[in-house]
Design a protein around this motif. Structure first.
Motif, mmCIF file in Angstrom:
data_model
loop_
_atom_site.group_PDB
_atom_site.id
_atom_site.type_symbol
_atom_site.label_atom_id
_atom_site.label_comp_id
_atom_site.label_asym_id
_atom_site.label_seq_id
_atom_site.Cartn_x
_atom_site.Cartn_y
_atom_site.Cartn_z
ATOM 1 N N UNK A 18 0.814 -1.222 0.000
ATOM 2 C CA UNK A 18 0.000 0.000 0.000
ATOM 3 C C UNK A 18 0.837 1.257 0.000
ATOM 4 N N UNK A 19 0.818 1.975 1.129
ATOM 5 C CA UNK A 19 1.571 3.239 1.223
ATOM 6 C C UNK A 19 2.851 2.980 2.015
ATOM 7 N N UNK A 20 3.973 3.296 1.405
ATOM 8 C CA UNK A 20 5.275 3.080 2.053
ATOM 9 C C UNK A 20 5.932 4.434 2.333
ATOM 10 N N UNK A 21 6.295 4.647 3.592
ATOM 11 C CA UNK A 21 7.089 5.831 3.952
ATOM 12 C C UNK A 21 8.562 5.439 3.870
ATOM 13 N N UNK A 22 9.338 6.198 3.135
ATOM 14 C CA UNK A 22 10.771 5.909 2.984
ATOM 15 C C UNK A 22 11.574 7.046 3.615
ATOM 16 N N UNK A 23 12.352 6.701 4.639
ATOM 17 C CA UNK A 23 13.153 7.689 5.377
ATOM 18 C C UNK A 23 14.622 7.309 5.231
ATOM 19 N N UNK A 24 15.419 8.199 4.657
ATOM 20 C CA UNK A 24 16.781 7.812 4.286
ATOM 21 C C UNK A 24 17.840 8.725 4.920
ATOM 22 N N UNK A 25 19.084 8.217 5.007
ATOM 23 C CA UNK A 25 20.179 8.988 5.604
ATOM 24 C C UNK A 25 20.943 9.774 4.542
ATOM 25 N N UNK A 26 22.011 10.428 4.974
ATOM 26 C CA UNK A 26 22.768 11.330 4.105
ATOM 27 C C UNK A 26 24.081 10.728 3.625
ATOM 28 N N UNK A 27 24.507 9.600 4.185
ATOM 29 C CA UNK A 27 25.906 9.219 3.969
ATOM 30 C C UNK A 27 26.166 8.642 2.576
ATOM 31 N N UNK A 28 25.148 8.061 1.948
ATOM 32 C CA UNK A 28 25.242 7.646 0.540
ATOM 33 C C UNK A 28 23.836 7.860 -0.019
ATOM 34 N N UNK A 29 23.444 9.116 -0.187
ATOM 35 C CA UNK A 29 22.016 9.428 -0.274
ATOM 36 C C UNK A 29 21.305 8.876 -1.508
ATOM 37 N N UNK A 30 22.015 8.759 -2.627
ATOM 38 C CA UNK A 30 21.337 8.282 -3.835
ATOM 39 C C UNK A 30 21.276 6.756 -3.838
ATOM 40 N N UNK A 31 22.403 6.119 -3.548
ATOM 41 C CA UNK A 31 22.430 4.641 -3.581
ATOM 42 C C UNK A 31 21.400 4.056 -2.623
ATOM 43 N N UNK A 32 21.368 4.564 -1.403
ATOM 44 C CA UNK A 32 20.458 4.001 -0.401
ATOM 45 C C UNK A 32 19.000 4.259 -0.786
ATOM 46 N N UNK A 33 18.709 5.494 -1.193
ATOM 47 C CA UNK A 33 17.319 5.821 -1.506
ATOM 48 C C UNK A 33 16.819 5.038 -2.725
ATOM 49 N N UNK A 34 17.673 4.889 -3.751
ATOM 50 C CA UNK A 34 17.221 4.193 -4.971
ATOM 51 C C UNK A 34 16.805 2.758 -4.676
ATOM 52 N N UNK A 35 17.523 2.076 -3.795
ATOM 53 C CA UNK A 35 17.157 0.707 -3.472
ATOM 54 C C UNK A 35 15.753 0.632 -2.899
ATOM 55 N N UNK A 36 15.505 1.432 -1.861
ATOM 56 C CA UNK A 36 14.185 1.382 -1.211
ATOM 57 C C UNK A 36 13.091 1.883 -2.149
ATOM 58 N N UNK A 37 13.343 2.999 -2.839
ATOM 59 C CA UNK A 37 12.306 3.572 -3.706
ATOM 60 C C UNK A 37 12.007 2.633 -4.871
#
Ligand code: NAD
Length: 477
Positions: free
Chosen positions: A140-159
């Motif tokens: 359904x609805x997923x909240x994705x909260x990510x850190x700053x230390x590798x901001x694109x790599x980490x966010x792309x995986x979850x998103x």
């Protein structure tokens, strides 16, 4: 200067009534981004709007969702250099590392686009007149909260994994890298139906407001303290918590290894990205037989590293993310020294602007020191000398965290014991970093819960429905 905008209900530039803040370049303190802050009402509005878009996206054929994610990956690749520059400007890492993080992110998006449509459920073997099967469905609805230390790599995986499995996402990037998150969200949104992705910006309060909403999953990569708060919020709402949190990874150096090579591994593990990696080496248990030579070589390596702004191609070690974080790192080092540890390299705050911190080697540490027991997340190598491999394993295992560990050894039996006995998600033998594509671990203890990476992340974002189809009236179809 980046002027970050939120994306709520498919509308860019929405909200921001909670005020504005500025992110400064950690290399020189110059302003980089102005960022709106979401109010609680805006957070609720974003979640409500996302809920409204959920059914349509969930009903989209998996192959069409995957095609959209491929287009999104193309859009991210098209702005790869902008993303790398924003990452370096906001959090300081050397530009080649930032480029590597963006490339890794694009790779994750493409992998999930390929993997998701070929996943299926299971058929079951019931009576001949019935059909029984298990079907994966979006949560359904997923909240994705990510850190700053590798901001694109980490966010792309979850998103990527959340979107391609048919979930709608409300994304809140770190307040330390909001322009990077905004550029990424703009690229992704350009290839997705309106409303499928939302972007909220702000600090911990906005994250907490989002985690407290009636969402279906809160996926968080970040600190252990935040992960605990999110787990508590999810316990109240019934949302699933997916947590990839901090660590205090040990490096064990056995008696039979080349101390110079071991020092190189230790330096890479402790100093890469200025130590701001979840699986950075945070404590080194070295056998007495090689300790003297290894520490001497490590001190030499620390002293030779070129510290400077991330934009400078000569730079090997950029600044820390900001001065608040530098205070945390330096506080742990000075507390260790006050408790009897010896500073062998670095450990002194440099003059001048920015949040620079030198590569630091500290010996005579004890397991009780916060520098050893807690996560430091800075370019610091604390050394503890041991008298046997047994002792190293026992002390390495005694930690509130359970993320990863590395063992340097020439002994097959020690390597076998290490991977079997260390209570962590990932064990690396004879290399501080590296691994096969698709490798994904479940962190343990204070390091989190659930798969945050790999093909298994697709399972985390889906739920399974079991179906029994019987013939009407007890007869035949
Ligand atoms: P953080 O937890 O402070 O922030 C991450 C996100 O959570 C941000 O968007 C932040 O605003 C939000 N947040 C903060 N407080 C919140 C709350 N109470 N409720 C909901 N959301 C909240 O982490 P950070 O400082 O940005 O990142 C560094 C940490 O991330 C380190 O501990 C590092 O080890 C960890 N990390 C872990 C992994 C992994 O895979 N295990 C990967 C990268 C980083």
């Amino acid at each position: 200067m980046y002027r970050v905008e939120q994306l709520i209900g498919g509308v860019w530039g929405a909200g921001g009534e909670g005020g504005e803040f500025v992110v400064a370049d950690p290399a020189d303190g110059t302003p980089v981004s102005t960022v709106p802050v979401a109010t609680e009402a805006e957070v609720a509005k974003a979640v409500g709007a996302a809920r409204g878009a959920a059914a349509g996206w969930a009903a989209t054929a998996p192959a069409d969702r995957a095609a959209a994610l491929h287009r999104a990956a193309d859009a991210v690749a098209a702005v790869a250099e902008d993303l790398a520059l924003a990452t370096t400007a906001e959090m300081g890492k050397p530009l080649p590392d930032a480029r590597g993080g963006v490339a890794a992110g694009v790779g994750s998006l493409r992998q999930y686009a390929e993997l998701a449509p070929v996943r299926g459920g299971r058929t079951l073997h019931g009576g001949r007149d019935a059909v029984d099967f298990m079907a994966p469905e979006p949560r359904g609805v997923v909240a994705v909260l990510t850190p700053w230390n590798d901001p694109v790599a980490v966010a792309c995986g979850l998103l990527g994994a959340a979107l391609v499995t048919g979930n709608v996402v409300v994304f809140k990037p770190s307040e330390r890298t909001p322009a990077t998150g905004w550029l990424l969200a703009k690229a992704l949104d350009s290839a997705l139906p309106a409303g499928v992705l939302s972007l909220l910006t702000g600090g911990a309060a906005v994250g907490a407001a989002l985690a407290g909403q009636e969402v279906d999953v809160v996926a968080h990569v970040g600190s252990t303290a935040t992960g605990r708060a999110i787990a508590a919020a999810c316990a109240r709402t019934g949302a699933k918590a997916l947590l990839e949190n901090g660590g205090s990874d040990p490096l064990i150096v056995d008696a039979d290894v080349d101390p110079t090579w071991a020092a190189g591994q230790a330096a890479m593990g402790a100093f890469a990205n200025a130590g701001q990696i979840c699986v950075a080496v945070e404590r080194i248990y070295v056998h007495r037989a090689v300790a003297g030579e290894m520490v001497a070589a490590l001190v030499d390596l620390a002293g030779a590293m070129r510290v400077g702004p991330g934009q400078d191609p000569e730079t090997e070690l950029g600044p820390l993310v900001d001065r608040r974080h530098r205070d945390h790192v330096h506080g742990q080092v000075t507390a260790a020294v006050a408790a009897g540890a010896r500073l062998r390299a670095g450990g002194i705050l440099p003059d001048g602007s920015g949040a620079f911190y030198p590569p630091t080697v500290v010996t005579d540490c004890t397991d009780e020191m916060p520098l050893v027991r807690e996560e430091t997340f800075g370019p610091v190598a604390p050394v503890l000398v041991v008298d046997s491999f047994d002792e190293a394993l026992t002390r390495a295992a005694c930690s509130p965290y359970g993320l990863a560990a590395t063992v340097l050894t020439g002994s097959m039996s020690h390597a076998q014991r290490a991977w079997r006995e260390l209570p962590v998600g990932t064990v690396k033998v004879n290399a501080v970093f590296g691994g096969a594509p698709g490798g994904a671990a479940q962190p343990r203890r204070g390091s989190g819960q659930g798969f945050g990476y790999g093909p298994e992340l697709l399972d985390e974002f889906t739920t399974t429905k079991v179906v029994h189809l019987a013939a009407p009236g007890g007869g035949h179809w």
